[in-house]
Design a protein around this motif. Structure first.
Motif, mmCIF file in Angstrom:
data_model
loop_
_atom_site.group_PDB
_atom_site.id
_atom_site.type_symbol
_atom_site.label_atom_id
_atom_site.label_comp_id
_atom_site.label_asym_id
_atom_site.label_seq_id
_atom_site.Cartn_x
_atom_site.Cartn_y
_atom_site.Cartn_z
ATOM 1 N N GLY A 160 -17.400 99.489 -57.472
ATOM 2 C CA GLY A 160 -16.040 99.126 -57.099
ATOM 3 C C GLY A 160 -15.763 99.134 -55.622
ATOM 4 N N ALA A 161 -16.797 99.297 -54.781
ATOM 5 C CA ALA A 161 -16.589 99.412 -53.334
ATOM 6 C C ALA A 161 -16.937 98.108 -52.631
ATOM 7 N N ASP A 162 -16.246 97.858 -51.509
ATOM 8 C CA ASP A 162 -16.450 96.633 -50.746
ATOM 9 C C ASP A 162 -17.460 96.844 -49.618
ATOM 10 N N HIS A 163 -17.486 95.932 -48.655
ATOM 11 C CA HIS A 163 -18.447 95.975 -47.560
ATOM 12 C C HIS A 163 -18.306 97.239 -46.712
ATOM 13 N N SER A 164 -17.091 97.758 -46.626
ATOM 14 C CA SER A 164 -16.831 98.979 -45.853
ATOM 15 C C SER A 164 -16.903 100.232 -46.712
ATOM 16 N N ILE A 165 -17.413 100.095 -47.912
ATOM 17 C CA ILE A 165 -17.516 101.192 -48.900
ATOM 18 C C ILE A 165 -16.118 101.775 -49.150
ATOM 19 N N ARG A 166 -15.174 100.874 -49.373
ATOM 20 C CA ARG A 166 -13.799 101.248 -49.690
ATOM 21 C C ARG A 166 -13.434 100.649 -51.048
ATOM 22 N N VAL A 167 -12.593 101.376 -51.785
ATOM 23 C CA VAL A 167 -12.169 100.922 -53.110
ATOM 24 C C VAL A 167 -10.697 100.539 -53.057
ATOM 25 N N GLN A 175 -6.758 92.514 -53.878
ATOM 26 C CA GLN A 175 -6.473 91.600 -52.781
ATOM 27 C C GLN A 175 -7.582 91.719 -51.736
ATOM 28 N N VAL A 176 -8.041 90.583 -51.224
ATOM 29 C CA VAL A 176 -9.138 90.553 -50.272
ATOM 30 C C VAL A 176 -8.676 89.910 -48.981
ATOM 31 N N ARG A 177 -9.006 90.535 -47.859
ATOM 32 C CA ARG A 177 -8.732 89.976 -46.536
ATOM 33 C C ARG A 177 -9.972 90.184 -45.675
ATOM 34 N N GLU A 178 -10.476 89.091 -45.103
ATOM 35 C CA GLU A 178 -11.691 89.135 -44.283
ATOM 36 C C GLU A 178 -12.851 89.786 -45.033
ATOM 37 N N GLY A 179 -12.914 89.503 -46.332
ATOM 38 C CA GLY A 179 -14.011 89.997 -47.139
ATOM 39 C C GLY A 179 -13.907 91.443 -47.568
ATOM 40 N N ARG A 180 -12.749 92.075 -47.315
ATOM 41 C CA ARG A 180 -12.579 93.496 -47.649
ATOM 42 C C ARG A 180 -11.305 93.688 -48.445
ATOM 43 N N TYR A 181 -11.294 94.726 -49.299
ATOM 44 C CA TYR A 181 -10.110 95.037 -50.078
ATOM 45 C C TYR A 181 -8.983 95.542 -49.168
ATOM 46 N N THR A 182 -7.743 95.204 -49.539
ATOM 47 C CA THR A 182 -6.574 95.740 -48.842
ATOM 48 C C THR A 182 -5.413 95.837 -49.837
ATOM 49 N N PRO A 183 -4.754 96.994 -49.952
ATOM 50 C CA PRO A 183 -5.099 98.267 -49.298
ATOM 51 C C PRO A 183 -6.305 98.916 -49.984
ATOM 52 N N ALA A 184 -6.961 99.807 -49.255
ATOM 53 C CA ALA A 184 -8.158 100.442 -49.788
ATOM 54 C C ALA A 184 -8.377 101.787 -49.113
ATOM 55 N N GLU A 185 -9.206 102.607 -49.742
ATOM 56 C CA GLU A 185 -9.581 103.888 -49.147
ATOM 57 C C GLU A 185 -11.069 104.126 -49.395
#
Length: 324
Positions: free
Chosen positions: A272-279, A287-297
């Motif tokens: 469940g984690a993105d490129h920045s290892i955030r969920v 929601q994805v912005r610049e290939g990363r989830y937002t909001p995320a932690e």
């Protein structure tokens, strides 16, 4: 009591440039094991968010420096090859090793994204680097990673198949023409029709300088550096990464190191984690912005994994320290 690490600006020479970063250490006396950060793509480098504070709280010193031409550093990162970036990283490690408050045999690298390729190459070149952690560091060629990124990032942000195919054609055209000797400025001008397309800013090459950079590194293959690696490696990925082919990277890294009989390597994929290892922490569909989830932690357990892995592999004492 409020924990407050000690931060000082740290200049050093690297690959012909005057480079500047922040050296952060615990508030108690050293010497300390240390980490050198290897930045990913684009400008920047010194801002690692809370990472340097987190490492200081765990007993590590760390250096994060501005890439050439960013912040206070001289030079131009767009003119660098992977080998140049690795030489810069080795210079940073040697500068940190030279400090009296650092355990010279206990300096590791943390490389994020493109910095993962660079960290492999630097550690293969300097066998005194004690360990490497990569975060979303690809195990495939640059060209393959960029094509994967365009397909998946553009699709996630709502662009259709025709837009994705056009973006891929532009990327391939940039690489082919520059590698054949064409002037990057001419290549950029020839693609002017597409400069206003809403997906165009997502290309790696959007200026003559960045087109030259991506064409210069496009054929970089990490396999030789991985095969030459001798220090421990922890490779971390997010299962939902839109920018890096995770399954292919895990296979390539594990396979290459297994074939080389590398003694200590681990790959970890956070679900469940993105490129920045955030969920994702929002409501409804992600929601994805610049290939990363937002909001995320940050994915639970990520910080603890990195710190404990480093603590188990970096010596807490340096036999050569007392003789200095």
């Amino acid at each position: 009591m409020l924990f407050e690490p000690v931060t000082a600006e740290f200049p050093f020479l690297g690959d012909g440039n005057e480079l500047v970063g922040n050296f952060v250490r615990p508030p108690w006396p050293g010497p300390y094991p240390a980490v050198v950060f290897v930045e990913g793509s684009g400008p920047g480098g010194r801002d690692q968010g809370s990472w340097q504070t987190r490492l200081a709280a765990a007993g590590f010193a760390s250096l994060a420096h501005d890439k050439p031409g960013s912040g206070a550093s001289t030079g131009d990162w767009t003119r660098q090859t992977m080998a140049d970036r690795a030489a810069e990283t080795v210079a940073a490690v040697r500068a940190v090793r030279s400090r009296e408050d650092v355990l010279s045999g206990a300096v590791a690298l943390i490389g994020g994204s493109q910095g993962g390729w660079v960290a492999h190459l630097a550690a293969a070149a300097d066998d005194r680097i004690a360990a490497v952690v990569t975060v979303s560091g690809p195990g495939v060629r640059v060209r393959d990673q960029e094509e994967y990124r365009l397909r998946h990032q553009l699709a996630a942000e709502g662009f259709g198949g025709a837009d994705i195919q056009q973006a891929l054609l532009l990327l391939r055209d940039q690489i082919r023409r520059v590698q054949s000797g064409d002037d990057p400025a001419r290549v950029h001008a020839a693609q002017a029709h597409w400069h206003g397309a809403p997906w165009y800013p997502m290309l790696a090459g959007t200026t003559p300088e960045s087109i030259a950079f991506i064409a210069g590194i496009a054929d970089y293959d990490p396999a030789p550096a991985l095969a030459a690696l001798r220090c421990p490696l922890l490779a971390i990925f997010g299962a939902d990464d839109l920018l890096v082919p995770v399954e292919a990277s895990v296979r390539a890294i594990s396979g290459t190191l297994d074939d080389a009989r590398h003694a200590d390597h681990t790959t970890v994929v956070f679900p469940g984690a993105d490129h920045s290892i955030r969920v994702y922490t929002g409501e409804g569909p992600a929601q994805v912005r610049e290939g990363r989830y937002t909001p995320a932690e940050r994915a639970p357990g990520f910080d603890e994994l990195v710190v404990t892995w480093l603590q188990r592999r970096l010596p807490a004492t340096d036999p050569g320290y007392a003789a200095r």
